[in-house]
Design an enzyme around this catalytic site. Structure first.
Site, PDB file in Angstrom:
ATOM      1  N   GLU A   1       0.825  -1.218   0.000  1.00 51.49           N
ATOM      2  CA  GLU A   1       0.000   0.000   0.000  1.00 51.49           C
ATOM      3  C   GLU A   1       0.854   1.262   0.000  1.00 51.49           C
ATOM      4  O   GLU A   1       0.527   2.260  -0.653  1.00 51.49           O
ATOM      5  CB  GLU A   1      -0.929  -0.004   1.225  1.00 51.49           C
TER       6      GLU A   1
ATOM      7  N   VAL B   1       2.549   3.477  -3.283  1.00 53.60           N
ATOM      8  CA  VAL B   1       1.919   4.544  -4.081  1.00 53.60           C
ATOM      9  C   VAL B   1       1.225   5.511  -3.137  1.00 53.60           C
ATOM     10  O   VAL B   1       0.322   5.116  -2.392  1.00 53.60           O
ATOM     11  CB  VAL B   1       0.877   3.986  -5.081  1.00 53.60           C
TER      12      VAL B   1
ATOM     13  N   GLY C   1      12.152  15.332   4.775  1.00 60.90           N
ATOM     14  CA  GLY C   1      12.172  13.857   4.716  1.00 60.90           C
ATOM     15  C   GLY C   1      11.288  13.241   3.659  1.00 60.90           C
ATOM     16  O   GLY C   1      11.141  12.036   3.616  1.00 60.90           O
TER      17      GLY C   1
ATOM     18  N   GLU D   1      13.418  11.792  -2.006  1.00 63.48           N
ATOM     19  CA  GLU D   1      14.286  10.619  -1.987  1.00 63.48           C
ATOM     20  C   GLU D   1      15.724  11.091  -1.769  1.00 63.48           C
ATOM     21  O   GLU D   1      16.054  12.260  -2.058  1.00 63.48           O
ATOM     22  CB  GLU D   1      14.202   9.882  -3.325  1.00 63.48           C
TER      23      GLU D   1
ATOM     24  N   ASP E   1      10.209   8.584  -9.784  1.00 65.46           N
ATOM     25  CA  ASP E   1       9.389   8.078  -8.686  1.00 65.46           C
ATOM     26  C   ASP E   1       7.912   8.042  -9.102  1.00 65.46           C
ATOM     27  O   ASP E   1       7.221   7.035  -8.917  1.00 65.46           O
ATOM     28  CB  ASP E   1       9.605   8.982  -7.459  1.00 65.46           C
TER      29      ASP E   1
ATOM     30  N   LYS F   1       5.167   4.820  -9.739  1.00 62.16           N
ATOM     31  CA  LYS F   1       3.824   4.745  -9.148  1.00 62.16           C
ATOM     32  C   LYS F   1       2.767   4.662 -10.249  1.00 62.16           C
ATOM     33  O   LYS F   1       1.767   3.940 -10.109  1.00 62.16           O
ATOM     34  CB  LYS F   1       3.594   5.959  -8.250  1.00 62.16           C
TER      35      LYS F   1
END
Ligand code: NDP
Ligand code: HSE
Length: 441
Positions: free
Chosen positions: A138, A141, A196, A199, A210, A214
């Site tokens: 989960e 994405v 944070g 990446e 990224d 997804k």
């Protein structure tokens, strides 16, 4: 499935190994250790954290007992006797080897690793199916937002017409700050990293890798087909200028990095990631900061919007922990979630054949006949104009020029690209043609 031989009266405990204790892993470890009773009550069994694999065992990790740490994830998987492995290292290797090894040993797997699943998902799902164990993802994405399970379970009886969303928090944060605070790209990126959600290597975020991973996962789920990251057309946000942001504002739009997956008229999957102009009145335009949002259009359900924090340690750990409890419940009952069926096996349409509306902006010679010539050139390529605006030259422009901006009706990518190439060769267009796809218009 691993046979569980135990005295039926003994309290049940499942052994859990955590691979990775960074932004997300550390939060998962803390949640497991501080909410032990609650998670046990929800799972129906104790969840014992038996080891935490990291790169550097000497790093301080508040709230994570030092005796659980190891820098040998392979040994933890092979010898730790874990029932469930949570992979939060990220990247392709070692996670691929570790996950396959865990599955071979009969462990169920929870991971947030979209990069891995978008490239090697087929291999991993097949291994899990063969061994009769779960693979849950989960958090891969849109962080905390439930979207994998809704597509995999809740909406599985419906036909998905389109999935369109903001699935990268870092780029949304940057574009939002560029729009609302006129920050420059570098300053906004630095803050996203500090908070944070970027990446470690920001290329994955800002160049759209990224989001493309997804998008591949979402398209596979929505269309019951194997869509890999390499099938996804990808453009990041490094080419977005403050001029583009201002141009969007002048059209009452905002710029967002969108992941789009939809079926085309020929029944192929369009799957793409790129910056797009979105009207301010569209639900995706109000998604601010590092939030993510996914708009799903289904034949029977209609339009559904999923929105929330798409990155960061605590939000992502929420999704990981939810998967952990589900996997634990399944193991206790000796069942596993059926593998996602890929019965449709649909093709992915080449980008050149995808269709969208386009926003074009360029400088032209301010002379009679130019507007007609531009319109004629677009018409030759079957590109129909929806709206056009001409602005007087600004102080920094050549005095004999005007700025033209236009929005097209839905047109084929190849036709629009051909128009742009030809416009740039004419004598009346000065410089490059800036363009951006428009969605939700
Ligand atoms: P981090 O870089 O913060 O953490 C990675 C962890 O893996 C660190 O603890 C690191 O050890 C450890 N590690 C790295 N290499 C090895 C190795 N060879 N052997 C053992 N341990 C290793 O990553 P994140 O927590 O941000 O991300 C984890 C996963 O979650 C990724 O797949 C990411 O894409 C995904 N994700 C992340 C989100 C976020 O907001 N951060 C949101 C959604 C998904 P050490 O601590 O010693 O350096
Ligand atoms: N770097 C990613 C983002 C993390 O910014 O959305 C979530 O996958």
């Amino acid at each position: 499935m691993v046979e569980e031989t135990r005295d039926s009266d003994a309290p049940r405990v499942l052994r859990v190994a955590l691979l990775g204790c960074g932004t997300v892993g550390a939060q998962v470890a803390r949640t497991m250790l501080t909410q032990r009773e609650d998670l046990a009550a929800k799972s129906g069994c104790g969840l014992e954290l038996v080891g935490v694999a990291v790169h550097d065992v000497t790093k301080p990790r508040p709230g994570v007992p030092g005796e659980l740490l190891t820098d040998d994830p392979a040994a933890l998987v092979e010898n730790g006797g874990a029932d469930i492995i949570i992979e939060l290292i990220g990247g392709i290797d070692p996670p691929r080897r570790l996950i396959l090894s865990a599955i071979e040993r009969g462990a169920s797997v929870v991971t947030a690793n979209k990069a891995l699943l978008a490239k090697y998902g087929e291999e991993i799902y097949a291994a899990a199916e063969r061994e009769g164990v779960d693979i849950y993802y989960e958090a891969a994405v849109a962080g905390a937002i439930p979207i994998v399970r809704p597509l995999r379970e809740s909406l599985v009886g419906d036909q998905i017409l389109a999935v369109m969303g903001i699935v990268n928090g870092t780029t949304n944060y940057i574009l939002d700050k560029m729009t609302t605070e006129h920050q420059d790209f570098a300053a906004a990126l630095a803050t996203a990293q500090k908070l944070g959600f970027a990446e470690a290597d920001p290329t994955a975020d800002v160049e759209g890798f990224d989001a493309a991973s997804k998008a591949a996962i979402l398209a596979s789920l929505a269309y019951h087909s194997t869509v890999r990251v390499d099938d996804v057309y990808r453009e990041g946000i490094t080419g977005v200028t403050s001029g583009d942001i201002r141009a969007a504002e002048s059209m009452d739009c905002v710029v967002r990095l969108l992941a789009v997956a939809r079926l085309d008229a020929a029944g192929r999957i369009e799957v793409r990631v790129h910056p797009a102009m979105v009207p301010r009145g569209h639900p995706l335009a109000v998604v601010s900061g590092a939030n993510n949002a996914i708009f799903v259009e289904a034949a029977n359900a209609g339009g559904l919007m999923f929105m929330g924090p798409g990155a960061g340690g605590s939000p992502t750990a929420s999704a990981v922990t939810g998967d952990l409890v589900t996997v634990a419940r399944n193991r206790l009952r000796g069942v596993e979630n059926p593998a996602h069926p890929v019965y449709q096996g649909l093709e992915v349409a080449p980008m050149s054949e995808t269709r969208a509306r386009y926003y074009l902006r360029f400088q032209v010679a301010d002379q009679s006949g130019v507007l007609a010539a531009v319109a004629g050139l677009l018409a030759q390529h079957r590109v129909s104009i929806h709206s056009v605006r001409q602005l007087a030259a600004r102080a920094e422009d050549r005095p004999d020029t005007a700025a033209l901006s236009m929005v097209t009706h839905v047109a084929r990518e190849a036709d629009v690209m051909a128009c742009i190439a030809e416009l740039e060769k004419t004598g009346y267009v000065h410089g490059r043609v800036r363009f951006m796809r428009a969605e939700g218009v």
